[in-house]
Design a protein around this motif. Structure first.
Motif, PDB file in Angstrom:
ATOM      1  N   GLN A  51       0.955  -1.369  -0.078  1.00 29.72           N
ATOM      2  CA  GLN A  51      -0.103   0.158   0.085  1.00 29.72           C
ATOM      3  C   GLN A  51       0.897   1.252   0.046  1.00 29.72           C
ATOM      4  O   GLN A  51       0.502   2.255  -0.296  1.00 29.72           O
ATOM      5  CB  GLN A  51      -0.938   0.097   1.130  1.00 29.72           C
ATOM      6  CG  GLN A  51      -1.911  -0.900   1.208  1.00 29.72           C
ATOM      7  CD  GLN A  51      -2.980  -0.839   2.206  1.00 29.72           C
ATOM      8  OE1 GLN A  51      -2.647  -1.687   3.336  1.00 29.72           O
ATOM      9  NE2 GLN A  51      -3.984  -0.045   2.052  1.00 29.72           N
ATOM     10  N   CYS A  93     -10.553   0.227   3.750  1.00 30.57           N
ATOM     11  CA  CYS A  93      -9.176   0.120   3.321  1.00 30.57           C
ATOM     12  C   CYS A  93      -8.748   1.426   2.985  1.00 30.57           C
ATOM     13  O   CYS A  93      -9.199   2.118   2.244  1.00 30.57           O
ATOM     14  CB  CYS A  93      -9.091  -0.732   2.214  1.00 30.57           C
ATOM     15  SG  CYS A  93      -7.458  -1.192   1.465  1.00 30.57           S
ATOM     16  N   LEU A  94      -7.433   1.716   3.376  1.00 30.74           N
ATOM     17  CA  LEU A  94      -6.837   2.992   3.106  1.00 30.74           C
ATOM     18  C   LEU A  94      -6.558   3.183   1.503  1.00 30.74           C
ATOM     19  O   LEU A  94      -6.580   4.331   1.193  1.00 30.74           O
ATOM     20  CB  LEU A  94      -5.702   3.408   3.943  1.00 30.74           C
ATOM     21  CG  LEU A  94      -5.749   3.602   5.328  1.00 30.74           C
ATOM     22  CD1 LEU A  94      -4.393   3.647   5.957  1.00 30.74           C
ATOM     23  CD2 LEU A  94      -6.768   4.755   5.328  1.00 30.74           C
ATOM     24  N   HIS A 135      -7.370  -9.087   6.540  1.00 30.35           N
ATOM     25  CA  HIS A 135      -7.239  -8.070   5.596  1.00 30.35           C
ATOM     26  C   HIS A 135      -5.759  -7.768   5.042  1.00 30.35           C
ATOM     27  O   HIS A 135      -5.419  -7.652   3.916  1.00 30.35           O
ATOM     28  CB  HIS A 135      -8.129  -6.913   6.130  1.00 30.35           C
ATOM     29  CG  HIS A 135      -7.747  -5.742   4.932  1.00 30.35           C
ATOM     30  ND1 HIS A 135      -8.967  -5.380   4.543  1.00 30.35           N
ATOM     31  CD2 HIS A 135      -7.010  -4.868   4.686  1.00 30.35           C
ATOM     32  CE1 HIS A 135      -8.819  -4.059   3.706  1.00 30.35           C
ATOM     33  NE2 HIS A 135      -7.683  -3.827   3.867  1.00 30.35           N
ATOM     34  N   GLU A 136      -5.009  -7.500   6.275  1.00 32.88           N
ATOM     35  CA  GLU A 136      -3.605  -7.004   5.779  1.00 32.88           C
ATOM     36  C   GLU A 136      -2.860  -8.107   5.293  1.00 32.88           C
ATOM     37  O   GLU A 136      -1.850  -7.875   4.350  1.00 32.88           O
ATOM     38  CB  GLU A 136      -2.924  -6.513   7.202  1.00 32.88           C
ATOM     39  CG  GLU A 136      -3.528  -5.232   7.794  1.00 32.88           C
ATOM     40  CD  GLU A 136      -3.828  -4.018   6.673  1.00 32.88           C
ATOM     41  OE1 GLU A 136      -3.152  -3.936   5.893  1.00 32.88           O
ATOM     42  OE2 GLU A 136      -4.996  -3.430   6.977  1.00 32.88           O
ATOM     43  N   HIS A 139      -3.274  -8.528   1.669  1.00 31.84           N
ATOM     44  CA  HIS A 139      -2.362  -7.348   0.592  1.00 31.84           C
ATOM     45  C   HIS A 139      -1.124  -7.886   0.528  1.00 31.84           C
ATOM     46  O   HIS A 139      -0.954  -7.537  -1.018  1.00 31.84           O
ATOM     47  CB  HIS A 139      -2.363  -6.213   1.611  1.00 31.84           C
ATOM     48  CG  HIS A 139      -3.384  -5.143   1.334  1.00 31.84           C
ATOM     49  ND1 HIS A 139      -4.034  -4.508   0.441  1.00 31.84           N
ATOM     50  CD2 HIS A 139      -4.224  -4.441   2.840  1.00 31.84           C
ATOM     51  CE1 HIS A 139      -4.836  -3.485   0.791  1.00 31.84           C
ATOM     52  NE2 HIS A 139      -5.035  -3.603   1.838  1.00 31.84           N
TER      53      HIS A 139
END
Ligand code: NI
Length: 177
Positions: A51, A93-94, A135-136, A139
């Motif tokens: 990210q 999510c960012l 979630h992370e 990624h």
């Protein structure tokens, strides 16, 4: 410390499979610190290497985000040890500013990783913690939250993103205060 640019949905690096960290050194620790700073700035609860444009297997999560009591955890080369149960989630999510989707994730998850000193640890979490870790870690494999929703809902989300882009609210979603 520095605030890094957060890659938004559409950026290729978000779809890359991140590479393992070979050595936990000051360079990695400095990157982790910048990620925490960036996460605070953007008011997020977690951030993965991809990210911020760095496809390395590193993640930071604020385990205390729900209570507003910061509790930063660092994960280097994380792996899921076990996942149990199922729960309905609402997640953001960012890399998807203003977008929230309903997903299902394991209710409980145990993860093994290296900490910022390069020492191995295991952590088990339920509910919000399980969701955040799932979630992370996704990624790092190029998997995004919209991959967990139905094709119909995904099309709806993509339309909403196009609208945000049209309105100029997508490119610079984290303005300096
Ligand atoms: Ni995310």
């Amino acid at each position: 410390m520095a605030i890094l640019k957060i890659e938004l949905y559409g950026s290729q690096v978000l779809r890359e499979k991140a590479k393992p960290v070979e050595k936990v050194d000051d360079k990695i620790r400095s990157l982790l610190d910048d990620m925490v700073e960036t996460m605070r700035f953007a008011r997020g609860a977690g951030l993965a290497g991809n990210q911020v444009g760095v496809p390395l297997r590193i993640v930071v999560i604020d385990f205390g985000a729900l209570e507003g009591k910061e509790d930063i955890r660092y994960f280097i080369n994380p792996e899921i040890v076990s996942a149990e149960g199922k729960m309905d989630c609402e997640e953001g999510c960012l890399s998807f500013p203003q977008i929230f989707v309903k997903t299902q994730r394991p209710k409980k998850m145990k993860v093994r990783a290296l900490d910022r000193d390069g020492n191995p640890f295991e952590v088990e979490g339920e509910d919000f913690i399980s969701k955040a870790m799932g979630h992370e870690l996704d990624h790092l494999d190029g998997v995004l939250m919209i991959d967990h929703v139905s094709p119909l809902k995904r099309e709806f989300v993509k339309k909403r993103i196009k609208k945000l882009i049209r309105e100029g609210e997508w490119e610079n979603p984290y303005p300096q205060e």
